[in-house]
Design a protein around this motif. Sequence first.
Motif, PDB file in Angstrom:
ATOM      1  N   THR A   1       0.947  -1.309   0.166  1.00 16.73           N
ATOM      2  CA  THR A   1      -0.027  -0.100  -0.079  1.00 16.73           C
ATOM      3  C   THR A   1       0.762   1.393   0.023  1.00 16.73           C
ATOM      4  O   THR A   1       2.118   1.178   0.174  1.00 16.73           O
ATOM      5  N   PRO A   2       0.291   2.568  -0.205  1.00 17.91           N
ATOM      6  CA  PRO A   2       1.074   3.663  -0.265  1.00 17.91           C
ATOM      7  C   PRO A   2       1.763   3.673   1.108  1.00 17.91           C
ATOM      8  O   PRO A   2       2.967   4.305   1.256  1.00 17.91           O
ATOM      9  N   THR A   3       0.980   3.220   2.167  1.00  9.57           N
ATOM     10  CA  THR A   3       1.670   3.523   3.519  1.00  9.57           C
ATOM     11  C   THR A   3       2.795   2.643   3.889  1.00  9.57           C
ATOM     12  O   THR A   3       3.806   3.051   4.294  1.00  9.57           O
ATOM     13  N   VAL A   4       2.659   1.266   3.318  1.00 13.29           N
ATOM     14  CA  VAL A   4       3.787   0.583   3.382  1.00 13.29           C
ATOM     15  C   VAL A   4       5.053   1.027   2.523  1.00 13.29           C
ATOM     16  O   VAL A   4       6.019   0.807   2.801  1.00 13.29           O
ATOM     17  N   LEU A   5       4.772   1.481   1.482  1.00 16.37           N
ATOM     18  CA  LEU A   5       5.928   2.094   0.320  1.00 16.37           C
ATOM     19  C   LEU A   5       6.568   3.005   1.242  1.00 16.37           C
ATOM     20  O   LEU A   5       7.933   3.313   1.304  1.00 16.37           O
ATOM     21  N   LYS A   6       5.826   4.050   1.899  1.00 23.00           N
ATOM     22  CA  LYS A   6       6.292   5.327   2.754  1.00 23.00           C
ATOM     23  C   LYS A   6       7.096   4.875   4.089  1.00 23.00           C
ATOM     24  O   LYS A   6       8.226   5.435   4.170  1.00 23.00           O
ATOM     25  N   THR A   7       6.549   3.639   4.767  1.00 22.15           N
ATOM     26  CA  THR A   7       7.420   3.458   5.508  1.00 22.15           C
ATOM     27  C   THR A   7       8.671   2.628   5.425  1.00 22.15           C
ATOM     28  O   THR A   7       9.731   2.783   6.009  1.00 22.15           O
ATOM     29  N   SER A   8       8.634   1.711   4.239  1.00 22.87           N
ATOM     30  CA  SER A   8       9.836   1.308   3.797  1.00 22.87           C
ATOM     31  C   SER A   8      10.801   1.998   3.075  1.00 22.87           C
ATOM     32  O   SER A   8      12.007   1.718   3.268  1.00 22.87           O
ATOM     33  N   THR A   9      10.509   3.204   2.620  1.00 28.92           N
ATOM     34  CA  THR A   9      11.225   4.045   1.846  1.00 28.92           C
ATOM     35  C   THR A   9      11.499   5.391   2.369  1.00 28.92           C
ATOM     36  O   THR A   9      12.602   6.158   2.171  1.00 28.92           O
ATOM     37  N   GLY A  10      10.369   6.048   3.314  1.00 24.99           N
ATOM     38  CA  GLY A  10      10.593   7.423   3.765  1.00 24.99           C
ATOM     39  C   GLY A  10      10.017   8.197   2.867  1.00 24.99           C
ATOM     40  O   GLY A  10      10.099   9.579   2.968  1.00 24.99           O
ATOM     41  N   LEU A  11       9.336   7.848   1.451  1.00 22.37           N
ATOM     42  CA  LEU A  11       8.972   8.620   0.606  1.00 22.37           C
ATOM     43  C   LEU A  11       7.556   8.496   0.233  1.00 22.37           C
ATOM     44  O   LEU A  11       7.116   7.463   0.333  1.00 22.37           O
ATOM     45  N   GLU A  12       6.922   9.519  -0.084  1.00 24.52           N
ATOM     46  CA  GLU A  12       5.493   9.539  -0.562  1.00 24.52           C
ATOM     47  C   GLU A  12       5.556   8.928  -1.796  1.00 24.52           C
ATOM     48  O   GLU A  12       6.094   8.719  -2.590  1.00 24.52           O
ATOM     49  N   VAL A  13       4.099   8.287  -2.106  1.00 21.71           N
ATOM     50  CA  VAL A  13       4.004   7.418  -3.374  1.00 21.71           C
ATOM     51  C   VAL A  13       4.071   8.372  -4.395  1.00 21.71           C
ATOM     52  O   VAL A  13       4.576   8.119  -5.567  1.00 21.71           O
ATOM     53  N   SER A  14       3.732   9.640  -4.360  1.00 15.66           N
ATOM     54  CA  SER A  14       3.851  10.739  -5.301  1.00 15.66           C
ATOM     55  C   SER A  14       5.313  11.009  -5.861  1.00 15.66           C
ATOM     56  O   SER A  14       5.439  11.301  -7.116  1.00 15.66           O
ATOM     57  N   LYS A  15       6.303  10.654  -4.990  1.00 17.63           N
ATOM     58  CA  LYS A  15       7.763  10.724  -5.269  1.00 17.63           C
ATOM     59  C   LYS A  15       8.102   9.901  -6.282  1.00 17.63           C
ATOM     60  O   LYS A  15       9.202  10.116  -7.106  1.00 17.63           O
ATOM     61  N   PHE A  16       7.554   8.814  -6.498  1.00 15.88           N
ATOM     62  CA  PHE A  16       7.776   7.865  -7.557  1.00 15.88           C
ATOM     63  C   PHE A  16       7.055   7.799  -8.876  1.00 15.88           C
ATOM     64  O   PHE A  16       7.268   6.963  -9.648  1.00 15.88           O
TER      65      PHE A  16
END
Length: 396
Positions: A156-171
């Motif tokens: 999820t977007p939350t998991v992605l942010k937790t793992s990378t420290g970046l919002e999904v919009s940054k990708f």
Amino acid sequence: MAGLLCSPLHFTNNTPILPHSATTRPNDHIISHPFPFSTEAQVQTRKKRARSRTRALREWQEYEEAVKNKDLAKALRFLKDVPVESENSSIESTRFSGGEMGLFGSDKDWEVLDTCLNADDMRLVGSAYTFLKDRGFLPNFGKFRSIVMEGPREVTPTVLKTSTGLEVSKFSPKKWGVSGSSSVLLIILLAGVSYLVNQGIDIRPNLAAVLGLAMLDAIFLGGSCLAQISSYWPPYKRRILVHEAGHLLVAYLMGCPIRGVILDPIVAMQMGIQGQAGTQFWDEKLQSELAEGRVSGTAFDRYCMVLFAGIAAEALIYGDAEGGENDENLFRSICVLLEPPLSVAQMSNQARWSVLQSYNLLKWHKRAHSAAVKALENECSLSVVIRRIEEAMSSN
């Protein structure tokens, strides 16, 4: 006992004892030769070795010519015909193996990768990588092929942010002029136009001509001319290198043979590559499955990881991604080939999962990625880039 020790010595056969003189020595019967002579067999052996070296030199010159002409089939055929002998072998060989990795062996073997760019048969490209891996030159090629089987599938977007420290919009790739460095250029352009208008200089005809040329470039050349001009701006060029190095490294670690890295927008256009630059890789399993009208999850996952590796590399280095719009388009195009097709939600999850996997892989091997970026920046050939990756990973 004392008497025995003091008794006179007796010799059998009454042999007289002669004192050693300057002309009579115990070893006078040994004949020495200051210049050892060679037997006929030794002479023939030396001649045979000389002929072998001459033939080997001529053959290696033919190999270098094949590399220069980008003739992969001829270069690979030569390497396969040349035996590798150990350094303590008594058999004459045209080269020696250089240890486990071969980094100190024949430098010429690596150059076969430089012939891949002109190869039409990708199976031949795959054979070149397999050959070098079997010879010990590419120990990390395909080392993380099974990573697609690890980790949770739901990202999820939350998991992605937790793992990378970046919002999904940054990708998410950015449109030109909307954000990032391109927005700065757009502001400067508009400010310049406004200044000229205020000075009473009518540039509308020239501006219309420029916009017309830009539109023609976008329609017929895929924006290659504008990309060529933009590539001279150092920050923009650096981003391209980071992006393509991400594709290259992940493809290499996933065991996908790389045909070449194209950094010149004009050359990319001539080779039919969409976008301003491109890394050409090949997945044999995916190609065979597409030919059969099906795509398995494993092959699809591996393809997606390589596809989103450029976006992941930019996010890792810069904190956001600007390029990668064509990568997303390719992702959508292959999604429709799946049976059953992915829904929009499934496509979004697959994209997040792929970019997270690539992000982590690049993070774990950041030194190898930096080595690839530096090699590309120095305009090194593909063989040198791959070698720098191996050297960086072996030093970890």
